[in-house]
Motif scaffolding. Structure first.
Motif, short mmCIF file in Angstrom:
data_model
loop_
_atom_site.label_atom_id
_atom_site.label_comp_id
_atom_site.label_asym_id
_atom_site.label_seq_id
_atom_site.Cartn_x
_atom_site.Cartn_y
_atom_site.Cartn_z
N ARG A 109 8.93 1.53 3.56
CA ARG A 109 9.84 2.29 2.71
C ARG A 109 9.34 3.72 2.60
O ARG A 109 8.16 3.97 2.40
N PHE A 110 10.27 4.66 2.68
CA PHE A 110 9.99 6.08 2.44
C PHE A 110 10.76 6.50 1.20
O PHE A 110 11.95 6.19 1.06
N LYS B 147 0.86 -1.18 0.00
CA LYS B 147 0.00 0.00 0.00
C LYS B 147 0.89 1.23 0.00
O LYS B 147 1.78 1.37 0.84
N GLU B 148 0.65 2.11 -0.97
CA GLU B 148 1.45 3.32 -1.07
C GLU B 148 0.67 4.49 -0.49
O GLU B 148 -0.51 4.70 -0.82
N LEU B 149 1.33 5.27 0.35
CA LEU B 149 0.73 6.42 1.00
C LEU B 149 1.45 7.69 0.59
O LEU B 149 2.68 7.75 0.60
N SER B 150 0.68 8.72 0.22
CA SER B 150 1.27 10.00 -0.13
C SER B 150 1.32 10.87 1.12
O SER B 150 0.29 11.22 1.71
N LEU B 151 2.56 11.19 1.55
CA LEU B 151 2.73 11.97 2.77
C LEU B 151 2.82 13.47 2.49
O LEU B 151 2.19 14.28 3.15
N ILE B 152 3.62 13.83 1.49
CA ILE B 152 3.78 15.24 1.12
C ILE B 152 3.70 15.32 -0.40
O ILE B 152 4.38 14.58 -1.10
N THR B 153 2.85 16.20 -0.93
CA THR B 153 2.71 16.36 -2.37
C THR B 153 3.31 17.68 -2.78
O THR B 153 2.97 18.73 -2.22
N ALA C 86 5.21 6.90 1.26
CA ALA C 86 5.61 5.74 2.05
C ALA C 86 4.95 4.50 1.48
O ALA C 86 3.85 4.56 0.92
N THR C 87 5.63 3.38 1.59
CA THR C 87 5.11 2.09 1.14
C THR C 87 5.14 1.12 2.31
O THR C 87 6.18 0.96 2.96
N LEU C 88 4.00 0.52 2.56
CA LEU C 88 3.90 -0.54 3.56
C LEU C 88 3.64 -1.84 2.81
O LEU C 88 2.72 -1.91 1.99
N ALA C 89 4.43 -2.87 3.08
CA ALA C 89 4.30 -4.12 2.33
C ALA C 89 4.47 -5.31 3.25
O ALA C 89 5.19 -5.26 4.25
N VAL C 90 3.79 -6.38 2.86
CA VAL C 90 3.93 -7.67 3.52
C VAL C 90 4.30 -8.70 2.46
O VAL C 90 3.58 -8.85 1.47
N ASP C 91 5.42 -9.37 2.64
CA ASP C 91 5.85 -10.43 1.74
C ASP C 91 5.57 -11.78 2.38
O ASP C 91 5.83 -11.97 3.58
N ALA C 92 5.07 -12.69 1.59
CA ALA C 92 4.85 -14.06 2.04
C ALA C 92 5.58 -14.99 1.09
O ALA C 92 5.28 -15.01 -0.12
N PHE C 93 6.56 -15.72 1.62
CA PHE C 93 7.35 -16.63 0.81
C PHE C 93 6.90 -18.06 1.07
O PHE C 93 6.69 -18.46 2.21
N ASN C 94 6.77 -18.82 -0.03
CA ASN C 94 6.22 -20.17 0.04
C ASN C 94 4.84 -20.12 0.73
O ASN C 94 4.60 -20.77 1.75
N VAL C 95 3.96 -19.32 0.15
CA VAL C 95 2.64 -19.08 0.73
C VAL C 95 1.90 -20.39 0.99
O VAL C 95 1.21 -20.54 2.01
#
Length: 880
Positions: A877-878, A811-817, A833-842
């Motif tokens: 991530r920012f 999910k990408e969030l716009s903090l300052i435009t 900012a990016t918030l992510a969840v990775d699942a390996f060998n789901v």
């Protein structure tokens, strides 16, 4: 290039300027609130074509010439990109158009666009670096097929945006893309970083701009075929300030349990990665970049062994840590000259290495590696038709490996347990230089390239005291309890060695456009390596692309080429050290006590065969590429490999037949020598594969690729360090290759959902690879214990397959435009900012390792290890 029509340039400029002014006035009037067209009751949209032009590092290209072809314009409209790389054509009637973008130092790119009842979506055009064709039409975002013999459609290209969208374990980009290569056939993956061959990427993941696989398969510039090359391009400095900071973490509480672990191993990961780039000083001709990453991976090894007291299952701490740092400066010295200088540092440590499976914790060792790199590249446009590209990288590397337990021999009970000291004490200092020089000349329908590669000119300094306490080998637990080893090996003497390794390549290549629908590339390469005879190492290459008729919906493509293989460093070091005098290796068959070892006992010798030469593979392929839809390309390719003079090792002093059973006190032909290992080039390989691939991009919502490979590969050697079972009879050695896998399917894709939500996925499915059934006893008196049952060939059985599905939800969030202009379309995100969840060998699929093929092992026919279970990884991530 398209040429201007007749007429004065001043008149043309006036016409174009007038057209833009009238279009802008009309657009301003018609877009004014409440302004209606005459006879209309609703506002009317002024149709336009707009977009942004970027370089491969995603930096805006200022002053690129953009020309609009098509329509009924008296003069084709042309404009230049502004400071943000944007362009726009207003007042465009509905219809089909071509947008041509030109900029010195870059390839000319043509994108097709259709204007209907509404304006087209803004184009995002990334210009590749120029390769000097007078007429170049690159594969564009619409999926247009290329007529160039060197631009195959089944190339896998992953830009930084795609890499950010795919699930990547531990931020290890190379590990993630290696899975895309599929079955090996001949040779493993070769890593190319900014045109230079490398053993590791050597830079943080955030500094990677693009990854390519199978680019120009038969290029004479490289010693390896395209399907084995992972080509990484790092980012250049940006003319505007850009940066990112991210952290990834995992915790075992969110993971599933490994199938062979008694309890869930307490594993954790914490990773930081940052990147910052921008102009250096007031001038945007000089830019800088700085990136760094630090990883602490608290891994756990899983011991699954059979000891005299029973089955041992244990978790053992095996923490790893790594640090990457890169600092670089890019300078546009003149309009046609670009210089890049980078320094990078890599440090890696591994504690508790070598433990897991049948290897007990007492056999652990600690390892550390540190490397410093200095990279310089210069690209000069000498004339509009002549470009010179030069790059050089100097590296210093130091590695240390030391066993935790010292002063004890190593105990090996084949495929049951390995205990005692790890017997690894190794210190290596490696300083080397790598260089590439390429001159490209465009003349008419020809693009001629010639140059030289120096993959390595290096000095090795070794201090190897491994196995100075000796190693006992036992065929079974019963032999161990009875104290009956079948071999004892110990090293003595001088542990230090200094030598030079040198490799060189020369190449020339001509890419010709015979006619609009036919292009051919011809190349010739010569490879050279010291310590090996190199009289005939010429490697011709040829490839072609044929477009039948005027349609570009179908392209027939094929090629063939010879590729040579070098010996590598380890074989050279063994040949120089184990010469009977420098480093002595004592080898005893059926020893009963250590007291029998003395300086007068025979020792081993390693030598290169007098007729040793570099092995070579003949690669050839033929395929068809077709454009199914605007943005969907399908390729079907047959590829074959024939390998000649492949490496293997043989013991020239092995006991002569007939062999007694059991082989006790067998006499060698020369009793003054133990193992006489000769490295020879006498092996063969045959591989055939059918590869089907689909690549598609559906608007901005989906971008992905799927490929399926049906293949078979046979050879009669397992590599330069592999010995045949019977040194005097190679019957049964010809069988499936170690890496052979009949079916391989790989898919990756990125899905962009509304509200800045994205889903990245990768799926890998492959059938099992072969393994060999052995007796586990030293039937031939060589101490190798690789004998097979009569009539049973090598790699006669097949292990289990594997299935791995990885997902990333972000999910990408716009903090300052921030706004770069007054118009709404000029808005862009200043900080997000990016918030992510990775699942390996789901699916938590148990991907078993190869079964044990040793008939004397208590684990015969069973796997004693498996790939990682389901694991979750969080990312924040920012970016700005």
């Amino acid at each position: 290039m398209r040429k201007e029509r007749n007429g004065t340039s001043a008149f043309k400029a006036a016409c174009v300027t007038g057209l833009f002014i009238l279009s802008a006035v009309a657009a301003n009037q018609r877009n004014s609130p409440g302004r209606l067209e005459q006879g209309s009751t609703t506002p009317t949209e002024i149709l336009s074509i707009s977009g942004v032009v970027l370089d491969p590092s995603n930096a805006a290209i200022v002053g690129a010439r953009v020309t609009l072809h098509g329509g009924n314009f008296e003069n084709e409209p042309s404009t230049a990109t502004d400071l943000t790389g944007h362009f726009q054509f207003s007042g465009v009637p509905p219809g089909s158009y071509e947008v041509e973008v030109q900029r010195e130092g870059f390839k000319t790119l043509i994108s097709r666009v259709k204007v209907g009842s509404h304006s087209s979506a803004p184009l995002r055009i990334v210009l590749p670096l120029a390769e000097l064709h007078e007429e170049v039409t690159a594969t564009n975002s619409q999926g247009q097929l290329s007529r160039d013999a060197t631009e195959n459609a089944d190339i896998i290209t992953l830009d930084s945006q795609t890499l950010d969208s795919l699930p990547t374990i531990d931020n290890d980009v190379v590990r993630a893309v290696t899975e895309m290569l599929g079955p090996g056939g001949s040779g493993g993956a070769i890593l190319i970083v900014d045109g230079v061959m490398a053993s590791e990427v050597g830079v943080p993941a955030s500094a990677i701009q693009e990854v390519r696989i199978n680019q120009n398969p038969y290029s004479a510039e490289y010693s390896v075929p395209g399907k084995n090359r992972i080509e990484i391009t790092t980012k250049n400095g940006s003319s505007d300030f850009h940066g990112s900071l991210e952290t990834s973490f995992r915790d075992y509480r969110l993971d599933a349990r490994n199938a062979f672990a008694g309890t869930r191993p307490p594993e954790r990961l914490l990773l930081f990665d940052g990147y910052f780039s921008g102009p250096l000083g007031k001038s945007k001709k000089t830019t800088f970049q700085v990136s760094a990453s630090q990883k602490q991976d608290d891994r756990q090894a899983i011991v699954y062994a059979q000891v005299p007291s029973g089955t041992l299952i244990e978790n053992f701490a095996n923490p790893q840590s790594s640090t990457y740092f890169l600092a670089g400066i890019n300078r546009q010295i003149a309009k046609a000259n670009t210089l890049a200088v980078r320094y990078s540092f890599f440090n890696w440590s591994d504690r508790g290495n070598g433990v897991g499976g049948v290897n007990l914790p007492e056999a652990a060792s600690n390892e550390s590696v540190s490397r410093h790199y200095l990279y310089v590249s210069d690209r000069t446009v000498i004339t509009p038709k002549l470009i010179n590209e030069f790059s050089v990288r100097a590296t210093t590397s130091e590695s240390l490996t030391a066993s935790v337990l010292q002063g004890q021999p190593r105990i090996v009970v084949l495929d049951a347990f390995v205990g005692g000291s790890g017997q690894t004490n190794y210190n290596e200092l490696h300083n080397y230089l790598q260089l590439n020089e390429t001159l490209s000349w465009s003349h008419g329908k020809h693009l001629i390239k010639a140059g030289a590669n120096l993959p390595e000119i290096g000095r090795y300094s070794l201090n190897d005291r491994s196995n100075f306490d000796g190693t006992f080998q036992f065929s079974s637990l019963q032999d161990y309890t009875q104290g009956k080893p079948f071999s004892f090996v110990q090293q003595q003497g001088t542990s230090q060695l200094v030598y030079w390794q040198k490799e060189m390549g020369l190449f020339a290549q001509d890419e010709m456009r015979i006619r609009p629908g036919l292009s051919i590339a011809l190349g010739l390469r010569y490879d050279w390596q010291n310590y090996v005879s190199n009289p005939r190492n010429f490697a011709p290459r040829v490839s072609f692309a044929l477009v039948p008729g005027r349609s570009r919906k179908v392209v027939f493509r094929g090629g063939a080429g010879i590729f040579y293989e070098t010996t590598g460093q380890a074989a050279i070091a063994d040949m120089l050290r184990f010469n009977g005098q420098t480093l002595r290796q004592i080898v005893l068959s059926n020893p009963f006590t250590v007291s029998g070892v003395a300086q007068t006992l025979p020792n081993s010798i390693v030598r290169f065969a007098p007729d040793l030469r570099l092995p070579y593979d003949l690669h050839y392929s033929f395929g068809v590429e077709t454009q199914l839809q605007k943005s969907t390309i399908f390729t079907a390719t047959y590829a074959g490999i024939r390998g000649f003079d492949l490496y293997r090792s043989r013991d020239l002093n092995a006991p002569l037949p007939p062999f007694p059973v059991p082989p006790l006190n067998v006499q060698r032909p020369n009793p003054e020598i133990a193992t006489f290992r000769e490295i020879e080039s006498d092996g063969n390989l045959m591989s055939n594969a059918l590869k089907l691939a689909v690549r598609t991009k559906i608007s901005r919502f989906f971008n992905g690729m799927a490929q399926y490979t049906l293949s078979r590969s046979y050879d009669d050697t397992g590599g330069i360090a592999a010995f045949p079972a019977n040194q005097y009879d190679l019957t049964g050695e010809w069988s499936r290759s170690n890496s052979d896998s009949l079916h391989f399917f790989y898919f990756y894709g990125t899905f962009n959902a509304p509200k800045a939500v994205s889903l990245g996925a990768s799926l890998s499915v492959r059938s099992g690879q072969p393994y060999t059934v052995t007796t586990g006893t030293d039937d031939y008196g060589t101490t190798f214990a690789n004998a097979r049952l009569a009539g049973v060939p090598r790699n006669s059985l097949e292990g289990p397959g594997s299935t791995t599905l990885n997902l990333r939800l972000a999910k990408e969030l716009s903090l300052i435009t921030a706004k770069t202009g007054k118009r709404k379309k000029d808005e862009k995100k200043g900080l997000n900012a990016t918030l992510a969840v990775d699942a390996f060998n789901v699916l938590n699929h148990v991907n078993l390792g190869a079964p044990v093929g040793n008939l004397s092992s208590p684990f015969f026919g069973h796997s004693i290890g498996a790939g990682p279970p389901r694991r979750l990884q969080m990312l924040v991530r920012f970016q700005f």
